[in-house]
Scaffold this active site. Structure first.
Site, mmCIF file in Angstrom:
data_model
loop_
_atom_site.group_PDB
_atom_site.id
_atom_site.type_symbol
_atom_site.label_atom_id
_atom_site.label_comp_id
_atom_site.label_asym_id
_atom_site.label_seq_id
_atom_site.Cartn_x
_atom_site.Cartn_y
_atom_site.Cartn_z
ATOM 1 N N LYS A 1 0.843 -1.208 0.000
ATOM 2 C CA LYS A 1 0.000 0.000 0.000
ATOM 3 C C LYS A 1 0.873 1.251 0.000
ATOM 4 O O LYS A 1 2.061 1.174 0.313
ATOM 5 C CB LYS A 1 -0.912 -0.026 1.231
ATOM 6 N N ARG B 1 -11.118 -0.444 14.466
ATOM 7 C CA ARG B 1 -11.080 0.247 13.177
ATOM 8 C C ARG B 1 -12.100 -0.358 12.216
ATOM 9 O O ARG B 1 -13.129 0.240 11.956
ATOM 10 C CB ARG B 1 -9.642 0.184 12.634
ATOM 11 N N HIS C 1 -6.462 -7.603 12.842
ATOM 12 C CA HIS C 1 -5.253 -6.768 12.863
ATOM 13 C C HIS C 1 -4.916 -6.400 14.301
ATOM 14 O O HIS C 1 -5.792 -6.029 15.073
ATOM 15 C CB HIS C 1 -5.516 -5.503 12.029
ATOM 16 N N ARG D 1 0.863 -10.777 6.939
ATOM 17 C CA ARG D 1 0.768 -9.541 6.149
ATOM 18 C C ARG D 1 2.017 -8.724 6.455
ATOM 19 O O ARG D 1 2.086 -7.985 7.420
ATOM 20 C CB ARG D 1 -0.499 -8.763 6.511
ATOM 21 N N TYR E 1 15.288 31.971 3.713
ATOM 22 C CA TYR E 1 14.143 32.784 4.141
ATOM 23 C C TYR E 1 14.238 33.162 5.609
ATOM 24 O O TYR E 1 14.573 32.315 6.450
ATOM 25 C CB TYR E 1 12.837 32.017 3.922
ATOM 26 N N CYS F 1 13.677 25.287 1.986
ATOM 27 C CA CYS F 1 12.732 25.923 1.055
ATOM 28 C C CYS F 1 11.880 24.830 0.383
ATOM 29 O O CYS F 1 12.039 23.651 0.671
ATOM 30 C CB CYS F 1 13.479 26.715 0.000
ATOM 31 N N ASP G 1 11.961 23.698 -2.641
ATOM 32 C CA ASP G 1 12.658 22.826 -3.584
ATOM 33 C C ASP G 1 14.154 22.681 -3.302
ATOM 34 O O ASP G 1 14.839 21.967 -4.030
ATOM 35 C CB ASP G 1 12.506 23.381 -5.008
HETATM 36 C C1 LIG Z 1 -0.480 -1.794 6.829
HETATM 37 C C2 LIG Z 1 -1.086 -3.051 7.320
HETATM 38 C C3 LIG Z 1 -0.290 -4.177 7.559
HETATM 39 C C4 LIG Z 1 1.220 -4.151 7.508
HETATM 40 O O1 LIG Z 1 1.713 -3.803 8.785
HETATM 41 P P1 LIG Z 1 3.263 -3.643 9.092
HETATM 42 O O2 LIG Z 1 3.312 -3.195 10.495
HETATM 43 O O3 LIG Z 1 3.770 -2.592 8.154
HETATM 44 O O4 LIG Z 1 3.891 -4.956 8.841
HETATM 45 C C5 LIG Z 1 -0.934 -5.354 7.893
HETATM 46 N N1 LIG Z 1 -2.280 -5.404 8.015
HETATM 47 C C6 LIG Z 1 -3.061 -4.329 7.829
HETATM 48 C C7 LIG Z 1 -4.536 -4.461 8.007
HETATM 49 C C8 LIG Z 1 -2.496 -3.113 7.499
HETATM 50 O O5 LIG Z 1 -3.272 -2.043 7.331
#
Ligand SMILES: *Cc1c(COP(=O)(O)O)cnc(C)c1O
Length: 388
Positions: free
Chosen positions: A41, A137, A167, A223, A269, A315, A317
């Protein structure tokens, strides 16, 4: 591959060999029955989603994950055929777009299923059911919600339940027992779903930190996000990291102007910095519009293996540095990476900005080209003349 021509002397180098090593290390660490889902992602955490996805798949990952449907479709358009899971909520009106592209969606609402079913008709959509075990979530929390979903799924033939997942909220805190509570809750709800006839191919709980901490209790798929990129999920996790991680991201620029200053001359600046007699000042062509934000105005870069502090305000850039000595225009500058015995890590930058390492490569904007390094070779064409 994402590589394309670019015409500026600022670039990020992404070490694809490091990605490969990290995926392989995780595969070795978890049991043979556990597969890897490479999380790409946010443009592969800023590293370049297509290149990272291709590399991770070649290194043995079997599944990809992204946050939004657009990211999944971009991977398909780049010719990637591996299964892809969208981790976020996708508007149900796009269920057919997902199905047509062979993309798996995350589902946890009865109403979503009803709406999607009316759009899908006989088209089959792959889904993973999300269980909220304490992240607060997305996901179903209770058995009666699970029951409703089961009943709804039984009345429609548009869905194939390929996975269950949850998660973790505190997996990156090694002493925190909340992970166990989440696992228990997941197992309970997953058993209930299975007793009611669902037999998913994939069951997955672990992000990078969870997979490191409880490799035997994270289902049959991990994941893998942050640590695939070679970064530790947190400072505390570093002390229990069971194998080496290889950081993949480096950031380089070059000095495009060098001048000797007299005492008391203002820089940038607001004239917040004044030079001392005989200082050598260099100008570096990257700024806050590239994600090198103004809060980094007290950081330093590496030039010829030595530290060169940023002077004056950053700045949009460009920014200025105080050089160790007179150097030639075109000299390479390291913003993130190693030069001789000196190194600036993503963790250093994150600490300086009082944030987590995840945020740093994501912050480096699309104006900074990503140059992919593979088998020691740099792929991609840079047309700017670089002296070093
Ligand atoms: C981003 C994400 C992950 C990856 O997590 P890491 O801590 O980067 O390994 C796994 N599961 C879900 C649902 C996520 O949103």
């Amino acid at each position: 591959m994402d590589n394309q021509e670019f015409y500026r002397g600022t670039w990020a180098e992404v070490d694809l060999d490091a990605i490969e090593q990290n995926v392989k290390s995780f595969k070795k660490y978890v049991s043979n029955e556990v597969s890897v889902m490479a999380v790409v992602k946010a443009n592969g955490y800023g590293h370049g989603a297509v290149a990272v996805a291709q590399k991770a798949l070649r290194a043995g990952a079997e599944y990809l994950a992204v946050a939004i449907l657009d990211e999944a479709i971009a991977l398909r358009e780049a010719g990637i055929e591996a299964p892809i899971l969208v981790l976020g909520w996708v508007p149900p009106i796009y269920a057919e777009v997902a199905a047509r592209n062979g993309i798996t969606l995350t589902v946890f609402q009865e109403k979503w299923l009803e709406e999607a079913a009316s759009i899908l008709g006989k088209t089959l959509l792959n889904i993973h059911l999300k269980i909220d075990t304490g992240m607060g979530r997305l996901g179903i929390k209770e058995e009666d919600e699970a029951k409703q979903l089961i009943e709804c799924l039984a009345t429609h033939s548009s869905f194939y339940v390929e996975g269950f997942y949850t998660h973790f909220a505190t997996a990156d805190e090694p002493g925190n027992p909340f992970i166990e509570i989440q696992i228990d809750k997941f197992e309970k709800l997953a058993s209930f779903l299975k007793e009611n006839g669902l037999q998913p191919k994939w069951v997955h709980l672990g992000n990078s930190a969870g997979s490191i901490r409880v490799p035997k209790r994270i289902g049959n798929l991990i994941r893998l996000g942050i640590s695939m990129y070679g970064l530790s999920p947190s400072q505390e996790m570093k002390s229990i990291q069971p194998f080496k991680l290889n950081a993949a991201f480096r950031l380089y620029s070059q000095v495009v102007h060098v001048k000797k200053m007299m005492a008391g001359e203002p820089i940038s600046y607001g004239s917040t910095y004044h030079t001392s007699e005989g200082e050598w000042i260099g100008t570096i062509p990257i700024g806050y519009a590239d994600g090198w934000i103004r809060k980094l105005s007290d950081a330093y870069v590496l030039v010829n293996g030595e530290r060169a502090p940023i002077v004056g305000r950053i700045c949009m850039d460009q920014f200025m540095v105080r050089l160790p000595s007179k150097i030639e225009v075109g000299t390479k500058v390291t913003l993130i990476g190693k030069e001789g015995s000196e190194e600036i890590t993503i963790d250093d930058i994150a600490e300086r900005l009082e944030t987590i390492n995840y945020e740093i490569p994501c912050m480096i904007g699309p104006r900074v080209p990503r140059l992919f390094k593979e088998y020691g070779e740099k792929k991609g064409v840079m047309n700017t003349i670089l002296k070093k």
